[in-house]
Design an enzyme around this catalytic site. Structure first.
Site, PDB file in Angstrom:
ATOM      1  N   ASP A  39       0.877  -0.508   0.237  1.00 25.54           N
ATOM      2  CA  ASP A  39       0.259  -0.342   0.295  1.00 25.54           C
ATOM      3  C   ASP A  39       0.509   1.174   0.127  1.00 25.54           C
ATOM      4  O   ASP A  39       2.089   0.877   0.777  1.00 25.54           O
ATOM      5  CB  ASP A  39      -0.629   0.622   1.061  1.00 25.54           C
ATOM      6  CG  ASP A  39      -1.648   1.212   1.134  1.00 25.54           C
ATOM      7  OD1 ASP A  39      -2.313   1.237   0.234  1.00 25.54           O
ATOM      8  OD2 ASP A  39      -2.419   1.463   2.779  1.00 25.54           O
TER       9      ASP A  39
ATOM     10  N   GLU B 243      -0.225   5.076   0.800  1.00 29.08           N
ATOM     11  CA  GLU B 243      -0.614   6.017   2.419  1.00 29.08           C
ATOM     12  C   GLU B 243      -0.777   4.987   3.240  1.00 29.08           C
ATOM     13  O   GLU B 243      -1.331   4.281   3.417  1.00 29.08           O
ATOM     14  CB  GLU B 243      -1.860   6.694   1.934  1.00 29.08           C
ATOM     15  CG  GLU B 243      -2.257   7.354   0.269  1.00 29.08           C
ATOM     16  CD  GLU B 243      -3.463   8.191   0.248  1.00 29.08           C
ATOM     17  OE1 GLU B 243      -3.675   8.529   1.397  1.00 29.08           O
ATOM     18  OE2 GLU B 243      -3.362   8.372  -0.579  1.00 29.08           O
TER      19      GLU B 243
ATOM     20  N   GLU C 114      -0.948   9.779   5.122  1.00 28.01           N
ATOM     21  CA  GLU C 114      -2.572  10.139   4.483  1.00 28.01           C
ATOM     22  C   GLU C 114      -2.507  11.296   3.500  1.00 28.01           C
ATOM     23  O   GLU C 114      -2.526  12.206   4.523  1.00 28.01           O
ATOM     24  CB  GLU C 114      -3.285   9.477   5.726  1.00 28.01           C
ATOM     25  CG  GLU C 114      -3.853   8.043   6.462  1.00 28.01           C
ATOM     26  CD  GLU C 114      -3.944   7.556   5.235  1.00 28.01           C
ATOM     27  OE1 GLU C 114      -4.630   7.661   4.250  1.00 28.01           O
ATOM     28  OE2 GLU C 114      -4.235   6.227   5.026  1.00 28.01           O
TER      29      GLU C 114
ATOM     30  N   ARG D  72     -15.774  12.716  -0.064  1.00 22.79           N
ATOM     31  CA  ARG D  72     -14.887  12.850  -0.207  1.00 22.79           C
ATOM     32  C   ARG D  72     -15.125  14.156  -1.646  1.00 22.79           C
ATOM     33  O   ARG D  72     -14.937  15.203  -1.094  1.00 22.79           O
ATOM     34  CB  ARG D  72     -14.094  12.244  -0.298  1.00 22.79           C
ATOM     35  CG  ARG D  72     -13.008  12.011   0.255  1.00 22.79           C
ATOM     36  CD  ARG D  72     -11.952  11.415   0.383  1.00 22.79           C
ATOM     37  NE  ARG D  72     -11.832  10.695   1.737  1.00 22.79           N
ATOM     38  CZ  ARG D  72     -10.634   8.811   1.801  1.00 22.79           C
ATOM     39  NH1 ARG D  72     -10.472   8.368   0.214  1.00 22.79           N
ATOM     40  NH2 ARG D  72      -9.607   9.310   2.572  1.00 22.79           N
TER      41      ARG D  72
ATOM     42  N   SER E 177      -2.728   0.879  -4.810  1.00 19.76           N
ATOM     43  CA  SER E 177      -3.419   1.884  -4.000  1.00 19.76           C
ATOM     44  C   SER E 177      -4.548   2.589  -4.335  1.00 19.76           C
ATOM     45  O   SER E 177      -4.821   2.147  -5.623  1.00 19.76           O
ATOM     46  CB  SER E 177      -2.069   3.334  -3.950  1.00 19.76           C
ATOM     47  OG  SER E 177      -3.107   4.383  -3.222  1.00 19.76           O
ATOM     48  N   ASP E 178      -5.028   2.384  -3.756  1.00 21.51           N
ATOM     49  CA  ASP E 178      -6.845   2.809  -3.982  1.00 21.51           C
ATOM     50  C   ASP E 178      -6.350   4.316  -4.239  1.00 21.51           C
ATOM     51  O   ASP E 178      -7.483   5.371  -4.030  1.00 21.51           O
ATOM     52  CB  ASP E 178      -7.117   2.930  -2.343  1.00 21.51           C
ATOM     53  CG  ASP E 178      -7.989   1.423  -2.882  1.00 21.51           C
ATOM     54  OD1 ASP E 178      -7.930   1.058  -4.313  1.00 21.51           O
ATOM     55  OD2 ASP E 178      -8.330   0.613  -2.149  1.00 21.51           O
TER      56      ASP E 178
ATOM     57  N   LYS F 102      -6.815  -4.157  -5.795  1.00 21.29           N
ATOM     58  CA  LYS F 102      -5.704  -4.665  -4.817  1.00 21.29           C
ATOM     59  C   LYS F 102      -5.379  -6.297  -4.386  1.00 21.29           C
ATOM     60  O   LYS F 102      -4.383  -6.854  -5.227  1.00 21.29           O
ATOM     61  CB  LYS F 102      -5.711  -4.055  -3.625  1.00 21.29           C
ATOM     62  CG  LYS F 102      -5.008  -2.730  -3.295  1.00 21.29           C
ATOM     63  CD  LYS F 102      -5.525  -2.060  -1.926  1.00 21.29           C
ATOM     64  CE  LYS F 102      -4.816  -0.368  -1.711  1.00 21.29           C
ATOM     65  NZ  LYS F 102      -4.522  -0.263  -0.577  1.00 21.29           N
TER      66      LYS F 102
ATOM     67  N   ASP G  22      -2.081  -1.393   5.548  1.00 24.68           N
ATOM     68  CA  ASP G  22      -2.786  -0.345   6.907  1.00 24.68           C
ATOM     69  C   ASP G  22      -4.020  -0.520   7.349  1.00 24.68           C
ATOM     70  O   ASP G  22      -4.200  -0.162   8.334  1.00 24.68           O
ATOM     71  CB  ASP G  22      -1.639   0.684   7.249  1.00 24.68           C
ATOM     72  CG  ASP G  22      -2.607   2.162   6.308  1.00 24.68           C
ATOM     73  OD1 ASP G  22      -2.756   1.403   5.351  1.00 24.68           O
ATOM     74  OD2 ASP G  22      -3.232   2.474   7.030  1.00 24.68           O
TER      75      ASP G  22
ATOM     76  N   ASN H  23      -8.816  -1.272   3.534  1.00 27.52           N
ATOM     77  CA  ASN H  23      -9.029  -1.827   1.837  1.00 27.52           C
ATOM     78  C   ASN H  23      -8.404  -2.203   1.752  1.00 27.52           C
ATOM     79  O   ASN H  23      -8.091  -2.715   0.554  1.00 27.52           O
ATOM     80  CB  ASN H  23      -9.422  -0.651   1.252  1.00 27.52           C
ATOM     81  CG  ASN H  23      -7.798   0.322   1.175  1.00 27.52           C
ATOM     82  OD1 ASN H  23      -7.427   0.263   2.574  1.00 27.52           O
ATOM     83  ND2 ASN H  23      -7.742   1.759   0.089  1.00 27.52           N
TER      84      ASN H  23
END
Length: 201
Positions: free
Chosen positions: A7, A9, A15, A46, A90-91, A133, A152, A155
């Site tokens: 991952d 972030e 983040e 968001r 990553s997302d 992922k 972490d 997701n």
């Protein structure tokens, strides 16, 4: 052969959205996949907040350009070279990532992308594929790699479960409580230890 899928972030860089929240003063933007497991719901909210406050892609890119890698991250990345290949999974979005990738030496990144209008407003998010992922790990395994996955947040869980070794790196307590069966580490030195033990076996 082993390959590392990590991952971005929370593992290698801070983040992004937490830092955008600090810059804008909008506390709700501090919510991440450490807090909300439904990524689509999180991103939809968001974008609603960005629209309400007139925040554009240039505003977010400015915040990202000021971010530094997490202390020790570059040393960890360099340490991996010669031991295993690194794929960042990553997302995040391609439109966010370049300043961070440059500081990391341009590793391979699998992520998503945004739809942006001519005024720089982010109008939509486009996921590369469902459960992306996990699909990266599956694809590497189909190519006969063994995969070490590092994450972490919620997701990351399906990616970690699919991998040959899944490691949670400095996860919040709620993620630990929900997924206590994973190896949990709090430093890059511990990550190096687990990776070395597996690769050298």
């Amino acid at each position: 052969m082993y390959i590392v899928c990590s991952d971005l972030e929370g593992v290698l860089v801070p983040e992004v959205w937490i830092n955008v929240a600090r810059w804008t003063g909008i506390d709700e933007l501090k919510l991440t996949t450490r807090d909300i497991s439904d990524y689509n719901a999180l991103m939809t909210r968001r974008l609603e907040i960005l629209k309400q406050h007139g925040i554009t892609i240039k505003d977010i890119q400015k915040v990202i350009s000021l971010l530094e890698l997490m202390p020790g991250a570059l040393d960890f990345i360099n340490w991996l070279h010669g031991r295993s290949q690194l794929i960042v999974v990553s997302d995040t979005f391609r439109e966010f990532a370049d300043p961070l990738l440059e500081k990391m030496g341009w590793p391979v990144l699998f992520c998503h992308h945004l739809t942006i209008d001519r005024d720089g407003n982010i109008t939509d998010f486009n996921l590369r594929q469902p459960d992306a992922k996990k699909k990266v790990v599956e694809s590497m395994q189909e190519l006969n790699y063994k995969v070490i996955a590092i994450g972490d947040s919620y997701n990351d869980i399906s990616m970690l479960r699919q991998s040959d070794l899944g490691i949670l790196y400095r996860p919040p307590q709620n993620v630990i409580d929900d997924h206590s069966d994973f190896k949990i580490v709090t430093s890059y030195s511990q990550l190096k230890h687990y990776i070395t033990d597996l690769i050298d076996t």
